[in-house]
Each structure stands twice: as C-alpha cells, then as structure tokens.
Design a protein around this motif. Structure first.
Motif, mmCIF file in Angstrom:
data_model
loop_
_atom_site.group_PDB
_atom_site.id
_atom_site.type_symbol
_atom_site.label_atom_id
_atom_site.label_comp_id
_atom_site.label_asym_id
_atom_site.label_seq_id
_atom_site.Cartn_x
_atom_site.Cartn_y
_atom_site.Cartn_z
ATOM 1 N N ARG A 172 0.839 -1.201 0.000
ATOM 2 C CA ARG A 172 0.000 0.000 0.000
ATOM 3 C C ARG A 172 0.880 1.259 0.000
ATOM 4 N NH1 ARG A 172 -5.436 -0.330 1.457
ATOM 5 N NH2 ARG A 172 -6.203 -2.443 1.870
ATOM 6 N N VAL A 215 2.398 1.960 -3.377
ATOM 7 C CA VAL A 215 1.426 2.575 -4.284
ATOM 8 C C VAL A 215 1.350 4.081 -4.021
ATOM 9 C CG1 VAL A 215 -1.045 2.757 -4.827
ATOM 10 C CG2 VAL A 215 0.046 0.510 -4.677
ATOM 11 N N SER A 264 -0.814 1.692 -10.972
ATOM 12 C CA SER A 264 -0.945 0.235 -10.927
ATOM 13 C C SER A 264 0.069 -0.438 -11.836
ATOM 14 C CB SER A 264 -2.369 -0.164 -11.335
ATOM 15 O OG SER A 264 -2.471 -1.568 -11.486
ATOM 16 N N MET A 294 -5.383 -4.139 -9.242
ATOM 17 C CA MET A 294 -5.639 -2.699 -9.308
ATOM 18 C C MET A 294 -5.888 -2.398 -10.784
ATOM 19 S SD MET A 294 -3.136 0.251 -7.770
ATOM 20 C CE MET A 294 -3.610 1.978 -7.648
ATOM 21 N N TYR A 331 -14.510 -3.624 -10.185
ATOM 22 C CA TYR A 331 -14.318 -3.948 -8.779
ATOM 23 C C TYR A 331 -15.543 -4.636 -8.190
ATOM 24 C CZ TYR A 331 -9.808 -1.641 -8.465
ATOM 25 O OH TYR A 331 -8.477 -1.326 -8.617
ATOM 26 N N LEU A 359 -8.946 3.361 -3.401
ATOM 27 C CA LEU A 359 -9.266 4.291 -4.482
ATOM 28 C C LEU A 359 -10.614 4.940 -4.198
ATOM 29 C CD1 LEU A 359 -8.290 2.005 -7.511
ATOM 30 C CD2 LEU A 359 -6.806 3.403 -6.039
ATOM 31 N N ILE A 403 -6.338 8.420 -5.091
ATOM 32 C CA ILE A 403 -5.759 7.387 -4.235
ATOM 33 C C ILE A 403 -5.605 7.942 -2.826
ATOM 34 C CG2 ILE A 403 -3.759 5.895 -3.852
ATOM 35 C CD1 ILE A 403 -3.177 6.133 -6.864
ATOM 36 N N PRO A 433 -8.415 -2.438 -4.119
ATOM 37 C CA PRO A 433 -7.487 -3.449 -4.643
ATOM 38 C C PRO A 433 -7.135 -4.456 -3.555
ATOM 39 C CG PRO A 433 -6.810 -1.244 -5.312
ATOM 40 C CD PRO A 433 -7.894 -1.063 -4.304
ATOM 41 N N TYR A 489 -4.778 -5.884 -1.971
ATOM 42 C CA TYR A 489 -3.352 -5.872 -1.683
ATOM 43 C C TYR A 489 -2.921 -7.083 -0.854
ATOM 44 C CZ TYR A 489 -3.678 -0.967 -3.136
ATOM 45 O OH TYR A 489 -3.903 0.189 -3.841
#
Length: 272
Positions: free
Chosen positions: A7, A10, A61, A70, A83, A102, A124, A162, A164
């Motif tokens: 995370r 990102v 991503s 992602m 999603y 997101l 984000i 996402p 993760y």
C-alpha cells in the motif's frame, strides 16, 4: 512485501508524480504511459484532451506491477463495475478507508441519502487522520495534486479496494529473489535488441523512486514480462544495445547476473 508495504509503495509511486500538470505538458507522460498497456481496455487510446484521473490511477498500478488487482481503465464508471465483479467495491457509509484505497467522487451528490450517481473523479487515499483523509489525484485542477476531504463526506461515491493482501508475502532475501528470477530466465528468453549506439554505453543509476522493472521484452507492460524490479539508486550497465518502442528507448542492460530491458526514461548516466 507485506500488505502495508505494498500500500505504501502505491502511495509513494503516486506522490512521485506530484506536480505533473497540463500547463507545462508533463501530464502527457502519464497518458503516454497508459497507452503502452496491452491490450488497451476497450481498445481505446486516451488522448491529451480526455479526462485523465482514472488514467493516473491506472499508471500507478502499471508501475507497481499490480494490474491484476488494481485494474487498468480510463473510465471511473467502468472501474466500479470491474471492482464489483471482483467483490472489491465498497460504498457503506461507515467505511473507514486505508491508504491505497481508491476514492471515487460524484460532484452531483446533494448530501441527502446515499450517493448512487455516475462517478466524475477518482484518487488514491494517501493517509487517514481522525475524520479527515488526504487523497492524491490526477487531473485535479489539471495537475497531480492533493485534496483533503472528510471521511464519509459529501461527494464520496464509494471506494474501489485493490486486494493488496493477496499480493503480500513474507520477507525474502535478495538472494532468493535472484534465484527466482534466474529460474524464470531459464524458461523465457530475453528479446534481441534491434539497435546499437555506442554513446549509450555506460553505467546508469535507477532514478525511479519506486524502482524500475527489468523486462524480457522491451515496451511490453505485463506481469508475465517482468523479471524483477530493480531498486532505486541501483546500478545497471548498458553496452549500447537498445530497442525503440513508441518513441521510448528501452536499453538492454545487465543487473547483477541478470539481463533484460529497462526504460531509458528512468535512468541517469554516471559520469566517467
């Protein structure tokens, strides 16, 4: 990496684009990077006149090698559908986001009842502190910029999440990474370079703070084409061989005992 480290990576990658904007044209690098993704979602090539907030998220991503969780897409509305299909869409009023989530906005939200409109914007989540959160967004005032907004505040359409956790793994050593990459190398072949220029030969430092992906084939942005990610400030050697893909020179380099392609845009040549 752990889930928290993924995370944070990102977020850090997104922050590295802070200040890219339309006025000086740097935003075009984001759109150009998105258009290298194959296959392009819905076969649509984004233009410089299009909205690019979802494009920005997608590029992050791509750079982080997370396109399987992602999702890459230039439409916020379609991104929601992706999603939802993955069971990773969240619009509960009491949801407290985490960094890397997101956030999608609906500017038509009147603040009354549930917001169920078509999303207009995406960013984000960088951090959450109390009932406030900081979000980094592409195309905010024609630039990559921060926004501070209240958790569960007006205009929040919901969150794409996402997965993760599915990418997290226990810490492994560099030696183990090299062995894994070497094993993959035995199964796949690095593509031949199409051009050579002696002035390109030399030692280079990686200047991408999130690291730079070493790939079997130049210009092909996919997980299957990834050898490994070379850390920031590590050194690679180029002997002058390269291949140009969509106006980007991909240098054939060596890193430790591995060989592959990296984008020359994220290299700095060391002075002799």
């Amino acid at each position: 990496m752990t889930e928290n480290e993924i995370r944070q990576n990102v977020v850090n990658t997104a922050i590295s684009y802070l200040g890219y904007n339309k006025q000086d044209g740097t935003y075009k690098k984001i759109i150009d990077r998105y258009n290298t993704y194959q296959p392009l979602p819905r076969s649509y090539k984004v233009t410089y006149k299009d909205y690019w907030c979802a494009v920005f998220v997608s590029v992050i991503s791509m750079l982080c090698g997370l396109t399987d969780i992602m999702f890459v897409e230039c439409s916020g509305n379609i991104m929601i559908e992706l999603y939802k299909k993955a069971g990773r869409w969240q619009e509960a009023d009491d949801y407290v986001p985490s960094k890397g989530d997101l956030l999608l906005y609906d500017w038509d939200d009147n603040g009354q009842g549930d917001c169920t409109g078509i999303p207009d914007h995406i960013g984000i989540v960088v951090e959450v502190s109390g009932n406030m959160m900081k979000v980094i967004e592409g195309n905010k005032g024609n630039a990559v910029a921060y926004r501070n907004i209240q958790v569960n505040g007006r205009y929040i359409r919901g969150y794409c999440l996402p997965d993760y956790g599915s990418k997290a793994q226990s810490t492994i050593t560099n030696q183990q990474i090299s062995k894994t990459a070497e094993s993959n190398k035995s199964e796949k072949k690095v593509a031949y370079a199409k051009e050579k220029e002696n002035t390109y030969a030399g030692k280079y430092l990686i200047i991408a703070k999130e690291g730079l992906n070493l790939r079997y084939k130049p210009g092909e942005i996919s997980q299957d084409n990834l050898i490994l990610t070379i850390p920031y400030q590590e050194q690679v050697i180029c002997y002058g061989y390269y291949t140009t893909v969509k106006n980007v020179k991909w240098f054939l380099v060596t890193y430790n005992d591995l060989t592959g392609y990296v984008s020359s845009e994220y290299l700095k040549k060391e002075q002799v």
